[in-house]
Design a protein around this motif. Structure first.
Motif, PDB file in Angstrom:
ATOM      1  N   UNK A  51       0.819  -1.209   0.000  1.00 37.23           N
ATOM      2  CA  UNK A  51       0.000   0.000   0.000  1.00 37.23           C
ATOM      3  C   UNK A  51       0.855   1.262   0.000  1.00 37.23           C
ATOM      4  N   UNK A  52       1.983   1.198   0.658  1.00 41.55           N
ATOM      5  CA  UNK A  52       2.898   2.336   0.638  1.00 41.55           C
ATOM      6  C   UNK A  52       3.413   2.565  -0.772  1.00 41.55           C
ATOM      7  N   UNK A  53       3.756   1.475  -1.434  1.00 39.67           N
ATOM      8  CA  UNK A  53       4.242   1.576  -2.810  1.00 39.67           C
ATOM      9  C   UNK A  53       3.183   2.190  -3.724  1.00 39.67           C
ATOM     10  N   UNK A  54       1.975   1.710  -3.573  1.00 35.93           N
ATOM     11  CA  UNK A  54       0.863   2.205  -4.383  1.00 35.93           C
ATOM     12  C   UNK A  54       0.750   3.722  -4.250  1.00 35.93           C
ATOM     13  N   UNK A  55       0.826   4.194  -3.022  1.00 36.78           N
ATOM     14  CA  UNK A  55       0.745   5.628  -2.736  1.00 36.78           C
ATOM     15  C   UNK A  55       1.846   6.382  -3.496  1.00 36.78           C
ATOM     16  N   UNK A  56       3.065   5.902  -3.389  1.00 42.10           N
ATOM     17  CA  UNK A  56       4.207   6.545  -4.040  1.00 42.10           C
ATOM     18  C   UNK A  56       4.018   6.540  -5.556  1.00 42.10           C
ATOM     19  N   UNK A  62       1.593  11.241 -11.216  1.00 45.02           N
ATOM     20  CA  UNK A  62       0.986  12.559 -11.373  1.00 45.02           C
ATOM     21  C   UNK A  62       2.023  13.603 -11.763  1.00 45.02           C
ATOM     22  N   UNK A  63       3.261  13.388 -11.356  1.00 43.66           N
ATOM     23  CA  UNK A  63       4.323  14.336 -11.682  1.00 43.66           C
ATOM     24  C   UNK A  63       4.787  14.173 -13.121  1.00 43.66           C
ATOM     25  N   UNK A  64       4.931  12.940 -13.555  1.00 46.83           N
ATOM     26  CA  UNK A  64       5.515  12.683 -14.869  1.00 46.83           C
ATOM     27  C   UNK A  64       4.519  12.921 -16.009  1.00 46.83           C
ATOM     28  N   UNK A  65       3.261  12.645 -15.743  1.00 45.42           N
ATOM     29  CA  UNK A  65       2.253  12.902 -16.766  1.00 45.42           C
ATOM     30  C   UNK A  65       1.363  14.055 -16.317  1.00 45.42           C
ATOM     31  N   UNK A  66       1.887  15.243 -16.369  1.00 47.04           N
ATOM     32  CA  UNK A  66       1.163  16.358 -15.751  1.00 47.04           C
ATOM     33  C   UNK A  66       0.197  16.989 -16.732  1.00 47.04           C
ATOM     34  N   UNK A 117      -2.972   0.602 -15.712  1.00 48.18           N
ATOM     35  CA  UNK A 117      -4.208   1.344 -15.970  1.00 48.18           C
ATOM     36  C   UNK A 117      -4.207   2.723 -15.323  1.00 48.18           C
ATOM     37  N   UNK A 118      -3.285   2.936 -14.417  1.00 44.95           N
ATOM     38  CA  UNK A 118      -3.218   4.256 -13.771  1.00 44.95           C
ATOM     39  C   UNK A 118      -2.451   5.267 -14.606  1.00 44.95           C
ATOM     40  N   UNK A 119      -1.793   4.804 -15.659  1.00 47.94           N
ATOM     41  CA  UNK A 119      -1.070   5.723 -16.527  1.00 47.94           C
ATOM     42  C   UNK A 119      -2.069   6.524 -17.355  1.00 47.94           C
TER      43      UNK A 119
END
Lengths: 203, 203
Positions: A51-56, A62-66, A117-119
């Motif tokens: 879950x920590x990884x998921x958060x990161x 969000x930073x890379x695909x702004x 899928x989050x990309x």
DNA sequence: GTCTATAAGGCGATAGAC
DNA sequence: GTCTATCGCCTTATAGAC
């Protein structure tokens, strides 16, 4: 500003460790050490390593695909849009040179396909292809395969950051010199894009 | 032919597991299971996990960086050499689509820089640059930065294989369709190379 | 919220019989 | 050469005091 919560310290430390070692190589103990707290706190704030990884991951994606996509709309031609994309993209890549490997290694993990899928690739279909076919029809650009072209631009842009350790070792440069090389690369890539897209003059 | 030694079975299994999961993610138990032997045998043949990995890495690197360089010498111009390289390279990549990620993830491992030195890049300096400056001087090619160009060709070639899981998921294709897409990509890339390198006609 | 201590299981590696 | 059994360590995660 000058107060840093435990959660923020954890996230900062976790970013570093996950990016350096990948998910499997990362150790909760190392994250705790860098955050200057103890291991139990990690589980108090984020139940598990997963879950920590998921958060990161979400945070970093969000930073890379702004909001480049929004800004891209303001550029008229397809070629200008692509050149602008490269410029903006390199601003981010030079700032976060470890990001490409972090994302590539994550999406290549055997089990978890849900990260992919989050990309956020929605902007590709909307802006990229629409603009491409518009300029193609009016003869402003050469007829290339838009998909292959997109993959090529991404590849040219991202690859040096994936092979960074090899480049540094083989040609013997440090982080600062690498950064300069990438800065110079922007104009070179924009030139390649123009050479590929500009139609041959049959006059 | 029909006798398969234990060592061969181990190597085949280890290849699969290391490539799928990377060094940290790989489990000796899984390698043993796939080789249909027990864990103790792994250590009997290859003392440790690290040494087994080293063996696999060297073996695989020999496949990906083969004697293309020798064959490249037979092509006259720089542009032809690069196009030939792409062709030969894609033969290998299509055959071993997991290889790029395997190598990239290995050279990005924090501690072990010694793997990088095993990458045979000697042919670059010998053939690539020599041929480039020769053709540049005689005006056969445009003046681009040879280093940036080389990284670009590598990037365009390799990147789709690194983002394969994402590509498959996002545009919804299977392994077979991906392979076809890569087959078509060869001509597209050769075209890009020619468009970049062919000097503009000032007549 | 933060700590110490420890559980519970997985891991690479080895001992020793056959 | 091949097996079973096991060691000793490391890792994630939790229990419980403060």
């Amino acid at each position: 500003m000058w107060i840093v919560t435990t959660e923020e310290k954890i996230i900062k430390a976790a970013e570093e460790v996950f990016i350096e070692h990948g998910y499997d190589g990362a150790r909760m103990q190392e994250i705790a050490d860098r955050a200057e707290i103890n291991k139990a706190m990690l589980h108090y704030y984020f139940r598990s390593k997963e879950m920590l990884f998921e958060k990161i991951f979400e945070e970093k994606v969000k930073v890379v695909f702004p909001t480049i996509s929004e800004q891209m709309k303001s550029y008229e031609g397809f070629t200008d849009k692509v050149c602008f994309f490269i410029e903006q993209y390199y601003d981010i890549l030079i700032k976060y040179p470890f990001m490409p490997f972090f994302i590539i290694s994550t999406i290549n993990r055997k089990d978890d396909k849900h990260f992919i899928k989050k990309l956020p690739f929605g902007f590709m279909k909307e802006i990229f292809f629409e603009s491409f076919f518009s300029d193609l029809q009016s003869g402003k650009i050469r007829e290339v395969n838009p998909f292959q072209f997109a993959v090529s631009v991404m590849g040219m842009s991202i690859f040096p950051f994936l092979s960074r350790p090899a480049m540094k070792e083989l040609i013997g440069i440090n982080d600062e010199q690498f950064q300069l090389l990438m800065q110079q690369r922007i104009d070179e890539l924009k030139n390649y894009v123009k050479l590929i897209l500009t139609p041959t003059n049959h006059a």
